[in-house]
Scaffold this active site. Structure first.
Site, PDB file in Angstrom:
ATOM      1  N   ILE A 474      46.952  26.919  45.319  1.00 19.70           N
ATOM      2  CA  ILE A 474      46.803  27.894  46.401  1.00 19.70           C
ATOM      3  C   ILE A 474      45.555  27.658  47.237  1.00 19.70           C
ATOM      4  O   ILE A 474      45.378  28.287  48.289  1.00 19.70           O
ATOM      5  CB  ILE A 474      46.803  29.341  45.849  1.00 19.70           C
ATOM      6  CG1 ILE A 474      45.641  29.577  44.884  1.00 19.70           C
ATOM      7  CG2 ILE A 474      48.137  29.655  45.199  1.00 19.70           C
ATOM      8  CD1 ILE A 474      45.544  31.025  44.402  1.00 19.70           C
ATOM      9  N   ASP A 538      38.812  46.926  38.588  1.00 20.79           N
ATOM     10  CA  ASP A 538      37.818  47.994  38.496  1.00 20.79           C
ATOM     11  C   ASP A 538      36.441  47.452  38.118  1.00 20.79           C
ATOM     12  O   ASP A 538      35.433  48.168  38.231  1.00 20.79           O
ATOM     13  CB  ASP A 538      38.264  49.056  37.491  1.00 20.79           C
ATOM     14  CG  ASP A 538      38.488  48.502  36.091  1.00 20.79           C
ATOM     15  OD1 ASP A 538      38.668  47.271  35.959  1.00 20.79           O
ATOM     16  OD2 ASP A 538      38.499  49.300  35.139  1.00 20.79           O
ATOM     17  N   TYR A 561      32.963  37.770  36.706  1.00 25.10           N
ATOM     18  CA  TYR A 561      34.358  38.066  37.034  1.00 25.10           C
ATOM     19  C   TYR A 561      34.421  39.075  38.183  1.00 25.10           C
ATOM     20  O   TYR A 561      35.141  38.876  39.165  1.00 25.10           O
ATOM     21  CB  TYR A 561      35.054  38.604  35.787  1.00 25.10           C
ATOM     22  CG  TYR A 561      36.483  39.027  35.979  1.00 25.10           C
ATOM     23  CD1 TYR A 561      37.521  38.116  35.801  1.00 25.10           C
ATOM     24  CD2 TYR A 561      36.809  40.344  36.304  1.00 25.10           C
ATOM     25  CE1 TYR A 561      38.847  38.506  35.961  1.00 25.10           C
ATOM     26  CE2 TYR A 561      38.118  40.741  36.462  1.00 25.10           C
ATOM     27  CZ  TYR A 561      39.139  39.825  36.292  1.00 25.10           C
ATOM     28  OH  TYR A 561      40.438  40.215  36.449  1.00 25.10           O
ATOM     29  N   LYS A 565      35.882  38.692  42.202  1.00 20.23           N
ATOM     30  CA  LYS A 565      36.876  39.597  42.762  1.00 20.23           C
ATOM     31  C   LYS A 565      36.337  40.290  44.016  1.00 20.23           C
ATOM     32  O   LYS A 565      37.053  40.453  45.019  1.00 20.23           O
ATOM     33  CB  LYS A 565      37.273  40.640  41.718  1.00 20.23           C
ATOM     34  CG  LYS A 565      38.054  40.082  40.536  1.00 20.23           C
ATOM     35  CD  LYS A 565      39.442  39.629  40.951  1.00 20.23           C
ATOM     36  CE  LYS A 565      40.296  39.224  39.762  1.00 20.23           C
ATOM     37  NZ  LYS A 565      41.647  38.781  40.167  1.00 20.23           N
TER      38      LYS A 565
END
Length: 726
Positions: A474, A538, A561, A565
Site C-alpha cells: 500500500i 484510543d 504505536y 496512528k
C-alpha cells in the site's frame, strides 16, 4: 400521465403496552425538531404522512392542545407539502378509551372533527392506520393494549376502528367537504403446506377486512361475514357500512419483508419455541422468506392483488422500510420504486411511494414490547446531535427527480433474493440470485479485522476482494492506482497494520505499517476518487481526562504505536474521501486469540484469569464495529469517527462481567496492576471513547450477551487453548 410521486413520513406510532405509552416521535426526536419538515421537503417529496395523533393531542378527556401541530402544519404550508393527517397510529386512543370501548367510534369522530375545524385546508386523512394489523396485535395476539387474545376482542377492536373511521370521515366532511380517506393497511400473504390451506384461506381473507368493510363489500356473500357475526359484530353495523361505502378511498399499501408468512405442520423442522396452533392443528407460523424456495418479498404481487380487488380506487405505497444494513435498505426502496413504475406502465392507478420511517424506528424488533432503544436508521440517522443524512436519502432524492441511481451497492441483490435467506429447510425448489456489482478492496487478509470485513461483506451481499500483503504494497501509489482501475473497486478498506503495541516501541516496521502505509494508500485512493477507510486507536490519547474522549479532543500518545496512528490521522484529514475510525480493544466471536476468548477458556478449565484494573477502555464487539463502518462507507462519510460499544470499564471489570454472564464465578478473575504484566509500552490509564458525531453501536452489555451467544462451545467446555496474553 404524471410521474410517480415521492411521499415521506416519520415513524409515528404512539403505542400502549400496559400503562406505558411508547412514542416514536419522541424517540426519534421528530417531536422537537421543526426543521425535520425541511429535511423531508429536500427529498423532493410531494406529500407527508403527518401525525396529529389523538393520544398526543388530547391529554385529558375533552382537552385538546394543538400547540405542537399548529407550528408544523404552518411550516408544511410554507414548504408546499400537502399533509396526509393521521389521527391514530397503532394506538388505542387516550386513557379514557380503548379499542374495545363501545364509545370509541364516537370519541374518535369528535376528535377528527376538532382537528378538521382547526385545519380546514387539509383534505387527506387517515383516521386509523392499519386497522386489521392493530386489531390483531391488540385483540387477537395480546401484544398491545388492551392485551386480549380472542376472536371476539379482535372483531370488536376492528369494528370500532372501522366504524370510527367512517364516523370520522363524516365529521371531517362537515368541516371540509373535499376530505378524502387515505386508508392504509399491511397487505401480506399467507402461504402454507396443504394440510393448513384452510387456515391460510382464512388469514388471507382476514387481511382485507378493513378495506372490504370501508368499501362496502361485506355483504351476505362475503366469506368472513359469518365469522364477524359469530364474534360480536352486529348485522346493523355491517349493513350500515355496506350502505355508505367510501367510493373515493385512496388505498395505502404497506408491505414488509415479514408480511408474507408460511404455515407449516411439520413441527420437526423448527425449534420448539416456534410451535403453535389454532386449537385444531399444531403448526409453525414463520416468515415465508426464511422457508420458501421461491422468491418472496416486494410489492409487485401484492399491489396487483389490491388493484384487482378494488379496481375503482387509486393506490399508493404508504410505507417502505426495512430494518437492515444500509445497502439492503437501499435495495428494498429501489425494488419497491421499480415495481411501482412497472405497474403504472401497465395501467395500475398507483399514485406514489412513501419513504417511511425517514428518521428511523425504535424497538420494532420486539414489536415495541421491549423498550431497549434498539434503533433502525432511515433516510436520516438521529443518533448524533443533528440528524445525519444517509445514502437512503440520496437515493430517494434521485428517484423523486427522475435520475437513475448510481450507487454501486444497488447492483447487488437484496438478502431476500439470495440463497442465504433460508434459516430452515427450504420448501420447494430454491430460486436465488448472486451478488453483483463492483467490489470493495479489503487490505489485511491475515488479520482479525480483515477477516471480519470479508465475512460481513459476504453476509451483506457486498462483493469484495481480500488482499494479502504480498498482493499489494500500500506504500506504492502506482500499484494501488493500477489495482483500483483493473478491479473497478468502489471503496478500499485498510484493515492491515502492526498490532503488537509493545514490540512497536523498537520495531521500525510499525511506522511503515501504521503511518506511511495508510498515508500512501489514502493519497492514491484520493487521486483515483475512491473512498478509503482506515483505522486508528484510543492509544492516541494520554488518559489524563476522566470522561470519554470525543473526536475533537486533543491527542497526546504515550507510545510509538499511538504516535504512528496519530501521524496517519493528521495526514488523512487532508485527503478527500478518507474515513478514519478510531476504536478501542476489540473482541469478536471468530477470533480465538482475543482477550475474552482466552480468558473464558481459562475459566472453563477451572484456571484463574488475570486482568489489569488500572486501564479504563471501551471494549468493542467486532461485528458491531464492522457493520457500523460499512454503513458509514456506503453513506459516503469522511473525516474522523469514534466507533466503539458504549461503555467504559477496566479490563478486570470486563473479565468479571464476561465471567458472570458465562456462568463462571467472578472469584476466578484476579485483578492486577498493568505494571506487573511486563508491558513495555506505556498505556493511558483512561481511554474510553464516545462520539460527538453519533453513537453507532449498542451498549457493551448488549454486545457481550451476543458474543457469548455466538462464541464457540469450547468457551463453556474447557477445550485446550493457547497461553493467555493481554
Amino acid at each position: 400521465m404524471a410521474g410517480l410521486e415521492l411521499w415521506a413520513a416519520p415513524e409515528a406510532t404512539v403505542n400502549r403496552i400496559g400503562d406505558r405509552y411508547i412514542d416514536q416521535l419522541e424517540c426519534s426526536g421528530f417531536n422537537h425538531r421543526l426543521d425535520d419538515l425541511d429535511r423531508l421537503a429536500s427529498l423532493g417529496a410531494r406529500r407527508v404522512r403527518f401525525p396529529i395523533l389523538w393520544e398526543r393531542t388530547e391529554q385529558a378527556d375533552g382537552t385538546l392542545d394543538f400547540t405542537w401541530a399548529d407550528a408544523r402544519m404552518a411550516r408544511l404550508r410554507e414548504l408546499g407539502l400537502e399533509p396526509i393527517v393521521g389521527l391514530l397510529h397503532h394506538g388505542s386512543g387516550p386513557r379514557h378509551t380503548s379499542l374495545l370501548d363501545d364509545a370509541f367510534p364516537g370519541k374518535l369522530a369528535a376528535f377528527a372533527r376538532a382537528v378538521a375545524e382547526r385545519y380546514p385546508w387539509a383534505t387527506l386523512w387517515t383516521p386509523v392506520n392499519e386497522p386489521v394489523t392493530t386489531a390483531r396485535f391488540s385483540g387477537l395476539y395480546g401484544i398491545w393494549y388492551p392485551h386480549r387474545a380472542d376472536g371476539r376482542s379482535f372483531v370488536r377492536a376492528l369494528m370500532n376502528e372501522v366504524m370510527g373511521t367512517a364516523a370520522a370521515m363524516r365529521g371531517l366532511r362537515e368541516a371540509q367537504p373535499a376530505a378524502r380517506l387515505v386508508q392504509t393497511e399491511d397487505i401480506g400473504f399467507i402461504h402454507s403446506t396443504p394440510p393448513l390451506q384452510y387456515q391460510a384461506r382464512h388469514d388471507n381473507a382476514r387481511r382485507w377486512l378493513a378495506l372490504d368493510l370501508l368499501a362496502g363489500r361485506v355483504d351476505e356473500h362475503h366469506p368472513l361475514r359469518g365469522y364477524l357475526l359469530d364474534h360480536g359484530a352486529t348485522p346493523r353495523e355491517l349493513d350500515a357500512l355496506r350502505e355508505a361505502p367510501e367510493a373515493d378511498m385512496l388505498i395505502g399499501v404497506n408491505h414488509y419483508i415479514t408480511s408474507e408468512r408460511f404455515l407449516d405442520h411439520r413441527l420437526e423442522r423448527y425449534p420448539a419455541h416456534l410451535h403453535g396452533g389454532n386449537g385444531r392443528d399444531r403448526y409453525v407460523d414463520t416468515e415465508a422468506v426464511r422457508v420458501l424456495g421461491a422468491h418472496v418479498g416486494g410489492f409487485e404481487a401484492r399491489l396487483r392483488e389490491v388493484a384487482a380487488r378494488y379496481p375503482g380506487h387509486e393506490l399508493a405505497i404508504t410505507e417502505v422500510h426495512i430494518g437492515c444494513t444500509r445497502e439492503e435498505q437501499m435495495r428494498w426502496l429501489a425494488q419497491a420504486w421499480s415495481a411501482a413504475q412497472a405497474l403504472r406502465s401497465r395501467g395500475v392507478k398507483l399514485r406514489a411511494l412513501t419513504l417511511w420511517a425517514a428518521f428511523g424506528t425504535f424497538d420494532w424488533d420486539s414489536l415495541l414490547t421491549r423498550p431497549r432503544g434498539h434503533y433502525e436508521s432511515g433516510a436520516w440517522d438521529v443518533r448524533g446531535p443533528t440528524p445525519r443524512e444517509t445514502a437512503l436519502a440520496a437515493l430517494a432524492r434521485d428517484l423523486a427527480a427522475g435520475r437513475e441511481p448510481s450507487h454501486p451497492v444497488l447492483q447487488g441483490a437484496g438478502w431476500w433474493h439470495r440463497e442465504e435467506r433460508h434459516v430452515y429447510l427450504p420448501h420447494g425448489e430454491v430460486q436465488s440470485r448472486r451478488c453483483g456489482g463492483p467490489p470493495v478492496l479489503i487490505v489485511g487478509a491475515r488479520g482479525t479485522l480483515g477477516q471480519a470485513f470479508a465475512r460481513l461483506c459476504r453476509q451483506r451481499g457486498l462483493p469484495y476482494r481480500l488482499l494479502r500483503r504480498e498482493e499489494l504494497d500500500i506504500t506504492r501509489g502506482a500499484a494501488v492506482r493500477a489495482l483500483l482501475q483493473s478491479s473497478g473497486a468502489w471503496a478500499v478498506i485498510n484493515a492491515a497494520g502492526y498490532v503488537r503495541v509493545d514490540d512497536a516501541e523498537d520495531d521500525p516496521r510499525q511506522w511503515h505499517d501504521n503511518a506511511l502505509g495508510p498515508m500512501a494508500l489514502a493519497r492514491a485512493c484520493g487521486h483515483a476518487g475512491v473512498p478509503v477507510l482506515t483505522f486508528s486507536s484510543d492509544l492516541v490519547f494520554d488518559g489524563r481526562q476522566q470522561r470519554p474522549y470525543r473526536e475533537s479532543d486533543p491527542v497526546n500518545p504515550l507510545n510509538a504505536y499511538g504516535r504512528a496512528k496519530a501521524r496517519a490521522e493528521r495526514a488523512l484529514a487532508r485527503v478527500p474521501g478518507s474515513l478514519v475510525v478510531r476504536t478501542s480493544a476489540f473482541f469478536g466471536p471468530w477470533d480465538r486469540h482475543n482477550f475474552l476468548h482466552l480468558g473464558l477458556e481459562r475459566l472453563a478449565r477451572g484456571e484463574t484469569w488475570t486482568a489489569p484494573d488500572d486501564q479504563i477502555v471501551s471494549p468493542t464487539y467486532v461485528p458491531d464495529l464492522v457493520n457500523a463502518c460499512l454503513d458509514l462507507l456506503v453513506d459516503g462519510q469522511q473525516g474522523l469517527w469514534h466507533v466503539a460499544n458504549r461503555g467504559a470499564l477496566s479490563w478486570y471489570a470486563l473479565a468479571c462481567a464476561a465471567a458472570e454472564a458465562a456462568g463462571h464465578p467472578c472469584a476466578l478473575v484476579r485483578a492486577v496492576d498493568s505494571g506487573s504484566l511486563g508491558l513495555r509500552a506505556a498505556r493511558p490509564p483512561y481511554s474510553a471513547l464516545t462520539s460527538e458525531r453519533g453513537e453507532l453501536t449498542p451498549r457493551l452489555e448488549d454486545a457481550l450477551q451476543r458474543f457469548l451467544a455466538e462464541a464457540p462451545q469450547r468457551l463453556h467446555e474447557g477445550a485446550p487453548a493457547p497461553a493467555f496474553g493481554l
